[in-house]
Motif scaffolding. Structure first.
Motif, short mmCIF file in Angstrom:
data_model
loop_
_atom_site.label_atom_id
_atom_site.label_comp_id
_atom_site.label_asym_id
_atom_site.label_seq_id
_atom_site.Cartn_x
_atom_site.Cartn_y
_atom_site.Cartn_z
N LEU A 113 -59.98 -33.48 -16.80
CA LEU A 113 -59.14 -32.67 -17.67
C LEU A 113 -59.81 -32.36 -19.00
O LEU A 113 -59.60 -31.31 -19.58
CB LEU A 113 -57.80 -33.36 -17.91
CG LEU A 113 -56.77 -33.19 -16.81
CD1 LEU A 113 -55.47 -33.87 -17.18
CD2 LEU A 113 -56.51 -31.72 -16.52
N GLY A 114 -60.62 -33.30 -19.48
CA GLY A 114 -61.32 -33.06 -20.74
C GLY A 114 -62.19 -31.82 -20.65
O GLY A 114 -62.27 -31.02 -21.59
N GLY A 115 -62.81 -31.63 -19.49
CA GLY A 115 -63.64 -30.45 -19.29
C GLY A 115 -62.84 -29.20 -19.00
O GLY A 115 -63.39 -28.10 -18.98
N ALA A 116 -61.54 -29.37 -18.77
CA ALA A 116 -60.71 -28.22 -18.42
C ALA A 116 -59.78 -27.80 -19.54
O ALA A 116 -58.92 -26.96 -19.35
CB ALA A 116 -59.87 -28.54 -17.18
N ILE A 117 -59.96 -28.39 -20.73
CA ILE A 117 -59.04 -28.09 -21.83
C ILE A 117 -59.06 -26.61 -22.20
O ILE A 117 -58.01 -25.99 -22.38
CB ILE A 117 -59.37 -28.97 -23.06
CG1 ILE A 117 -58.85 -30.39 -22.82
CG2 ILE A 117 -58.73 -28.41 -24.31
CD1 ILE A 117 -59.14 -31.36 -23.94
N GLN A 118 -60.24 -26.03 -22.31
CA GLN A 118 -60.31 -24.61 -22.64
C GLN A 118 -59.64 -23.77 -21.56
O GLN A 118 -58.94 -22.79 -21.85
CB GLN A 118 -61.77 -24.18 -22.83
CG GLN A 118 -62.41 -24.74 -24.09
CD GLN A 118 -61.64 -24.36 -25.35
OE1 GLN A 118 -61.21 -23.21 -25.50
NE2 GLN A 118 -61.45 -25.33 -26.23
N ALA A 119 -59.86 -24.16 -20.30
CA ALA A 119 -59.21 -23.45 -19.20
C ALA A 119 -57.69 -23.60 -19.30
O ALA A 119 -56.94 -22.67 -19.01
CB ALA A 119 -59.70 -23.99 -17.86
N ALA A 120 -57.24 -24.77 -19.73
CA ALA A 120 -55.81 -25.00 -19.86
C ALA A 120 -55.21 -24.09 -20.92
O ALA A 120 -54.12 -23.55 -20.76
CB ALA A 120 -55.55 -26.47 -20.22
N ILE A 121 -55.94 -23.92 -22.02
CA ILE A 121 -55.46 -23.05 -23.09
C ILE A 121 -55.32 -21.62 -22.59
O ILE A 121 -54.35 -20.92 -22.87
CB ILE A 121 -56.41 -23.11 -24.30
CG1 ILE A 121 -56.39 -24.52 -24.91
CG2 ILE A 121 -56.04 -22.07 -25.34
CD1 ILE A 121 -57.41 -24.74 -25.98
N LEU A 122 -56.30 -21.18 -21.81
CA LEU A 122 -56.27 -19.82 -21.30
C LEU A 122 -55.24 -19.64 -20.19
O LEU A 122 -54.53 -18.65 -20.14
CB LEU A 122 -57.66 -19.43 -20.77
CG LEU A 122 -58.78 -19.35 -21.82
CD1 LEU A 122 -60.12 -19.12 -21.14
CD2 LEU A 122 -58.50 -18.24 -22.82
N GLY A 163 -52.61 -21.71 -19.48
CA GLY A 163 -51.26 -22.03 -19.93
C GLY A 163 -50.44 -22.78 -18.91
O GLY A 163 -49.23 -22.90 -19.04
N THR A 164 -51.05 -23.29 -17.85
CA THR A 164 -50.31 -24.00 -16.82
C THR A 164 -51.21 -24.97 -16.10
O THR A 164 -52.37 -24.67 -15.83
CB THR A 164 -49.68 -23.00 -15.82
OG1 THR A 164 -49.13 -23.73 -14.72
CG2 THR A 164 -50.70 -22.01 -15.30
N LEU A 165 -50.68 -26.14 -15.78
CA LEU A 165 -51.46 -27.13 -15.05
C LEU A 165 -51.77 -26.67 -13.63
O LEU A 165 -52.79 -27.01 -13.07
CB LEU A 165 -50.69 -28.46 -14.98
CG LEU A 165 -50.78 -29.39 -16.18
CD1 LEU A 165 -49.82 -30.56 -16.00
CD2 LEU A 165 -52.19 -29.90 -16.36
N THR A 166 -50.87 -25.88 -13.04
CA THR A 166 -51.05 -25.44 -11.66
C THR A 166 -52.39 -24.73 -11.48
O THR A 166 -53.07 -24.91 -10.47
CB THR A 166 -49.91 -24.51 -11.24
OG1 THR A 166 -48.66 -25.19 -11.43
CG2 THR A 166 -50.05 -24.12 -9.79
N LYS A 167 -52.77 -23.93 -12.45
CA LYS A 167 -54.01 -23.16 -12.34
C LYS A 167 -55.24 -24.04 -12.57
O LYS A 167 -56.36 -23.65 -12.23
CB LYS A 167 -53.99 -22.00 -13.33
CG LYS A 167 -52.92 -20.97 -13.00
CD LYS A 167 -52.91 -19.82 -13.99
CE LYS A 167 -51.82 -18.82 -13.65
NZ LYS A 167 -51.77 -17.69 -14.61
N ILE A 168 -55.04 -25.22 -13.17
CA ILE A 168 -56.16 -26.12 -13.42
C ILE A 168 -56.47 -26.96 -12.20
O ILE A 168 -57.60 -27.38 -11.98
CB ILE A 168 -55.85 -27.05 -14.62
CG1 ILE A 168 -55.65 -26.21 -15.87
CG2 ILE A 168 -56.94 -28.08 -14.85
CD1 ILE A 168 -55.17 -27.01 -17.05
#
Length: 323
Positions: A264-273, A275-280
């Motif tokens: 998740l640490g590496g996916a933080i920027q993706a999370a911001i973009l 806006g949903t955990l499902t897409k991560i």
């Protein structure tokens, strides 16, 4: 006659079961800064029923519309709690059932602070038993007038909850549950980087206080994303740990936390973009699987008696490169 049918149709559309006919008031301070002391009181009550808190800090800090989540071992029963939303007096202490949402809603107070609680996966008897400490001290006959009739019929039946039965699971089941719990905690801690501003949080609730149904839907959907992420992570993490051979339970938990945090640490920027955990989730699982083969080779070397680096440190290094 046609005009009457149209009027009835409009009535059911606008004043039907999903239109609850009330709105929340906001206690701004409590909504933005929920009481951790009172959350501990809630935890003690729910833990006695076989439920545990996924995270000690508020989920609102990572952009979710609730403060605390209490789940059973398998996450198929959950209680979501939000502080700072005040329901009208006639809704307090009353179990509301939203059939379309498949959830029960309960409003209550602790020492002057107002809460809305969403329960998922519980029978009416279980829920009445769990929520008994938060209900007004009313007689059974008065309660039958306040409760939904489906609940009033069996409020005193089956006082023990099935959530309590999870405490007697096998050691393997308890270990799996501990790993899932660690994933939930470490995953949300890793997502601290995506927390919303106080202004953004307040604006979100201001938009939804006039439509309780919309707020409850958002609560349930957010939990569903969290649950899907945690269960997917658990499956992959346990699979990877199995390739490393026998190890102490404490080390398994440490590695599970490291895996979740790194992914998740590496996916933080993706999370911001996104806006949903499902897409991560697909990105996170792909990263785990890519690292899995490397960890498996490390496990093979360890089984053959070769000296290998600390597994937790090795896991962190491998996952940091697995993009």
């Amino acid at each position: 006659m046609q005009a009457m049918r149209i009027l009835l149709l409009l009535f059911f559309i606008f004043v039907g079961p999903r239109s609850w006919g009330f709105q929340y008031q906001i206690e701004a301070k409590s909504l933005l800064h929920p009481s951790l002391l009172k959350a501990q009181q809630l935890s003690r009550t729910f833990e006695s029923e076989g439920l545990w808190s996924v995270r000690s800090a508020s989920f609102v800090q990572v952009g979710m519309p609730f403060d605390f989540v209490y789940v059973n071992q398998d996450w198929d029963k959950a209680i979501l709690v939000k502080e700072g939303l005040v329901a009208p007096a006639e809704k307090m202490g009353v179990i509301l059932r939203d059939e379309k949402l498949g959830a029960s809603i309960f409003h209550f107070q602790i020492e002057g602070s107002s809460y809305v609680l969403m329960a998922l996966g519980f029978s009416s008897a279980e829920l009445n038993h769990i929520l008994a400490p938060f209900k007004p001290r009313l007689s059974a006959s008065k309660w039958s007038l306040l409760m939904n009739s489906a609940y009033a019929a069996d409020a005193d039946c089956n006082p023990k909850t099935t959530a309590q039965q999870t405490l007697a699971e096998s050691s393997a089941g308890l270990e799996d549950g501990a790993i899932l719990r660690m994933i939930g905690k470490c995953g949300m801690d890793a997502l601290q980087g995506v927390k919303q501003s106080a202004e953004g949080t307040m604006n979100f609730f201001k938009k939804l206080v006039s439509d309780p149904g919309a707020l409850w839907t958002d609560m349930k959907n957010s939990f569903s994303e969290l649950k899907e992420f945690a269960l997917n992570m658990k499956s992959e993490v346990i699979s990877m740990i199995d390739t490393l051979g026998n190890m102490p339970a404490e080390q398994k938990l440490q590695i599970a936390c490291t895996m979740t945090g790194e992914v998740l640490g590496g996916a933080i920027q993706a999370a911001i973009l996104a806006g949903t955990l499902t897409k991560i989730i697909p990105m996170a699982i792909a990263k785990l699987r890519k690292a899995g083969s490397l960890l498996a080779k490390l496990g093979d070397l360890k089984k053959q008696g070769f000296k290998t680096p600390d597994l937790n440190l090795a896991t962190k290094e491998i996952l940091s490169c697995a993009y």
